[in-house]
Design a protein around this motif. Structure first.
Motif, mmCIF file in Angstrom:
data_model
loop_
_atom_site.group_PDB
_atom_site.id
_atom_site.type_symbol
_atom_site.label_atom_id
_atom_site.label_comp_id
_atom_site.label_asym_id
_atom_site.label_seq_id
_atom_site.Cartn_x
_atom_site.Cartn_y
_atom_site.Cartn_z
ATOM 1 N N ALA A 1 -10.858 10.540 1.187
ATOM 2 C CA ALA A 1 -9.547 9.941 1.456
ATOM 3 C C ALA A 1 -8.865 9.522 0.166
ATOM 4 O O ALA A 1 -9.496 9.025 -0.763
ATOM 5 N N GLY A 2 -7.541 9.715 0.112
ATOM 6 C CA GLY A 2 -6.778 9.334 -1.055
ATOM 7 C C GLY A 2 -5.794 8.221 -0.757
ATOM 8 O O GLY A 2 -4.795 8.073 -1.458
ATOM 9 N N GLU A 3 -6.083 7.426 0.271
ATOM 10 C CA GLU A 3 -5.185 6.334 0.636
ATOM 11 C C GLU A 3 -5.596 5.037 -0.066
ATOM 12 O O GLU A 3 -6.699 4.917 -0.573
ATOM 13 N N LYS A 4 -4.664 4.077 -0.061
ATOM 14 C CA LYS A 4 -4.914 2.791 -0.695
ATOM 15 C C LYS A 4 -4.334 1.694 0.191
ATOM 16 O O LYS A 4 -3.232 1.834 0.714
ATOM 17 N N ALA A 5 -5.075 0.596 0.348
ATOM 18 C CA ALA A 5 -4.654 -0.481 1.247
ATOM 19 C C ALA A 5 -3.987 -1.633 0.501
ATOM 20 O O ALA A 5 -4.151 -1.802 -0.690
ATOM 21 N N PHE A 6 -3.208 -2.409 1.226
ATOM 22 C CA PHE A 6 -2.670 -3.701 0.820
ATOM 23 C C PHE A 6 -1.496 -3.599 -0.153
ATOM 24 O O PHE A 6 -1.156 -4.567 -0.823
ATOM 25 N N GLY A 7 -0.858 -2.456 -0.239
ATOM 26 C CA GLY A 7 0.378 -2.359 -1.016
ATOM 27 C C GLY A 7 0.180 -2.011 -2.482
ATOM 28 O O GLY A 7 -0.918 -2.066 -3.017
ATOM 29 N N THR A 8 1.295 -1.699 -3.136
ATOM 30 C CA THR A 8 1.261 -1.273 -4.530
ATOM 31 C C THR A 8 0.918 -2.424 -5.468
ATOM 32 O O THR A 8 1.257 -3.586 -5.210
ATOM 33 N N GLU A 9 0.243 -2.103 -6.567
ATOM 34 C CA GLU A 9 -0.032 -3.068 -7.619
ATOM 35 C C GLU A 9 0.997 -2.967 -8.750
ATOM 36 O O GLU A 9 0.938 -3.734 -9.712
ATOM 37 N N ARG A 10 1.906 -2.031 -8.641
ATOM 38 C CA ARG A 10 2.905 -1.846 -9.686
ATOM 39 C C ARG A 10 4.049 -2.838 -9.512
ATOM 40 O O ARG A 10 4.386 -3.232 -8.398
ATOM 41 N N ASP A 11 4.669 -3.192 -10.618
ATOM 42 C CA ASP A 11 5.806 -4.106 -10.601
ATOM 43 C C ASP A 11 7.068 -3.293 -10.344
ATOM 44 O O ASP A 11 7.615 -2.664 -11.247
#
Length: 530
Positions: free
Chosen positions: A104-114
């Motif tokens: 899987a290439g998904e990521k949880a809890f939103g972006t870490e980028r500003d």
């Protein structure tokens, strides 16, 4: 003085350990041996003259070099945030590895980028998204002078030579390209047997050394070129003018690295230093370059012929366009390499301060070809840190027809960004000629990873285009990519940059281009004054 204290302390402790070993228990001889060894090291540190730190801080000074040696690993694995690493951050590397492995290439809890940081870019989605196409999009490469056009994938293996990469890495990349139906650029190190073993589509690249198609004194050999270009695996041929890591600089492969295999691929003597000059012999003017490309196409039996360059002066790009108009011919494709490219080792002055970044270089070439009325016959590729679906879509919006990736493909074969590519000590066998290290790279496994990474990344690019309301690259536009230019404002690429109309430079050059257009000459690179 610390050095006197260190030597004195070790001498006393060593003597005590010897006495204890003699009087109490023989096991103390181990401690005595260690202390004597440290004493010998301390004496050596004091008398040597190469490192001042060790002379002043014998023994303990070695901790400084130890910590310095492992600093990159500590920084990469324990210090940096997921979005901070360079050249590729942790999130990007993880995504490449996951897609290569088919996980899987998904990521949880939103972006870490500003997302409020100046320079942040984002794509505009549509209120009514479209489903992605059933088949991956391909780009027809081949202008009116091309007899054997080629359908290029949206993402391909960028130029990396055998010699820079191990034989197993080349085999894995080419087998993956063959299985996935995308192209593999050979780099300028010649057309080796490893490139040909699995039958993947090849873009055979020649640099200023003309490796694999050169005479004994380093000139271009047309007969040797024609014979190799006729191979069915060679689908396109390319002339490298410059590369992103070190534009305007040649290269040197030291004699000990010129093995029999590398010598055969490059048509150079074994065990002799191999030099790639900074400038070409086959041309000095835009007209000569255009004519040589036409000759290459003819020798290759009408296969698509192109160039790769890192953009420098816009005047030179326009001079090449003028030569194409004047001669009535030109390349079938142009691959723009951004200065952020970096598979080739280079001095920091070149890596950090020479050449146009991909965004500026790509838009320069695209607009120059459009303005000169040539864009319909010339396809444009983009190479430089392309590793995700959004990278592909952004480059298509900025003027590319297809993209190439080098370092992301290396990561798909197992590269861990140790940044030791030029030391011959690559820990995973990708960028080395050490047979023991290279043997660790399993060709079949890594080939499948390369295929999966390319397939998944292109699929995400197509899904993104559908989310943006576009059926394919032809429906993308600069209004769909926005950049934050202040904490309270964003602008689209349509607003931020000038986009030329077809043939506009030939009719009436706009104010922002007129000066460079007038300075450009088909008979001269550089600023020309008639």
């Amino acid at each position: 003085m610390l050095r006197i204290a260190t030597i004195g302390t070790l001498t006393v402790l060593g003597a005590l350990a010897v006495v204890v070993a003699l009087l109490v228990h023989p096991a103390w001889w181990v401690a005595a041996a260690v202390l004597v060894a440290l004493l010998a090291l301390a004496v050596y540190d004091v008398v040597q003259r190469r490192h001042a730190v060790l002379r002043n801080y014998p023994v303990v000074g070695h901790l400084r070099y130890l910590l310095e040696g492992i600093r990159p690993e500590v920084q990469q694995y324990f210090v940096e945030r997921n979005v901070d690493g360079r050249p590729f951050d942790r999130d990007t590397r993880s995504l490449i590895y996951q897609r290569a492995k088919g996980t899987a290439g998904e990521k949880a809890f939103g972006t870490e980028r500003d997302v409020n940081e100046v320079g942040y870019e984002y794509l505009l989605h549509a209120t009514v998204p479209l489903p992605p196409p059933d088949e991956p999009h391909r780009v027809r490469i081949g202008g009116p002078d091309c007899a054997r056009p080629y359908d290029m994938a949206l993402l391909n293996v960028s130029a990396m030579s055998f010699g820079a990469l191990s034989a197993n890495a080349i085999l894995a990349l080419n087998k993956g390209a063959a299985a996935g139906g995308f192209a593999h650029d050979t780099g300028e190190g010649g057309l080796s047997r490893h490139h040909l073993e699995h039958g993947g589509d090849l873009v055979w690249e020649l640099g200023s050394g003309y490796f694999g198609a050169r005479t004994r004194d380093g000139d271009f050999d047309p007969d040797m070129f024609a014979a190799k270009a006729a191979h069915p695996a060679v689908t396109c041929v390319s002339l490298k003018l410059s590369q992103g890591a070190k534009p305007g600089l040649g290269g040197v492969l030291p004699a000990p690295k010129v093995s029999a295999e590398i010598a055969a691929a490059r048509s150079v003597p074994e065990g002799v230093t191999c030099v790639s000059p900074s400038a070409h012999r086959v041309f000095t003017t835009p007209r000569e370059l255009v004519r040589f490309l036409a000759r290459m196409r003819e020798l290759a039996g009408g296969k698509p012929t192109g160039i790769k360059l890192c953009v420098g002066s816009r005047v030179d790009v326009l001079a090449l366009c003028k030569a194409m108009v004047a001669e009535g011919t030109g390349p079938d494709f142009v691959v723009v390499d951004g200065s952020e490219g970096g598979t080739g080792a280079a001095p920091p002055e070149y890596e950090d301060h020479v050449g146009a970044p991909l965004t500026e270089g790509l838009m320069t070439v695209h607009n120059a070809l459009v303005g000169a009325g040539l864009r319909g016959r010339v396809r444009v590729g983009a190479s430089g840190k392309v590793s995700t679906g959004s990278d592909i879509v952004k480059r298509l919006i900025q003027g590319a027809d297809f993209t190439n990736s080098a370092r992301a493909m290396m990561m798909a074969t197992g590269c861990i960004q140790s940044q030791r590519c030029h030391t011959n000590t690559c820990p995973v066998g990708v960028a080395t000629q050490d047979p023991r290290r290279a043997a660790a790279l399993d060709v079949d496994d890594k080939a499948e990873r390369v295929r999966r990474f390319q397939q998944a990344t292109v699929a995400e690019a197509q899904r993104l285009m559908g989310s943006m309301g576009s059926r394919g690259p032809g429906e993308l536009g600069p209004h769909q990519l926005r950049r934050r230019i202040g904490h309270m404002d964003t602008r689209s690429y349509a607003e931020l940059f000038d986009w030329l109309e077809d043939g506009e430079l030939l009719a009436e050059p706009p104010r922002g281009w007129a000066g460079d257009w007038n300075l450009a000459s088909p008979d001269h690179f550089g600023r020309y004054t008639p």
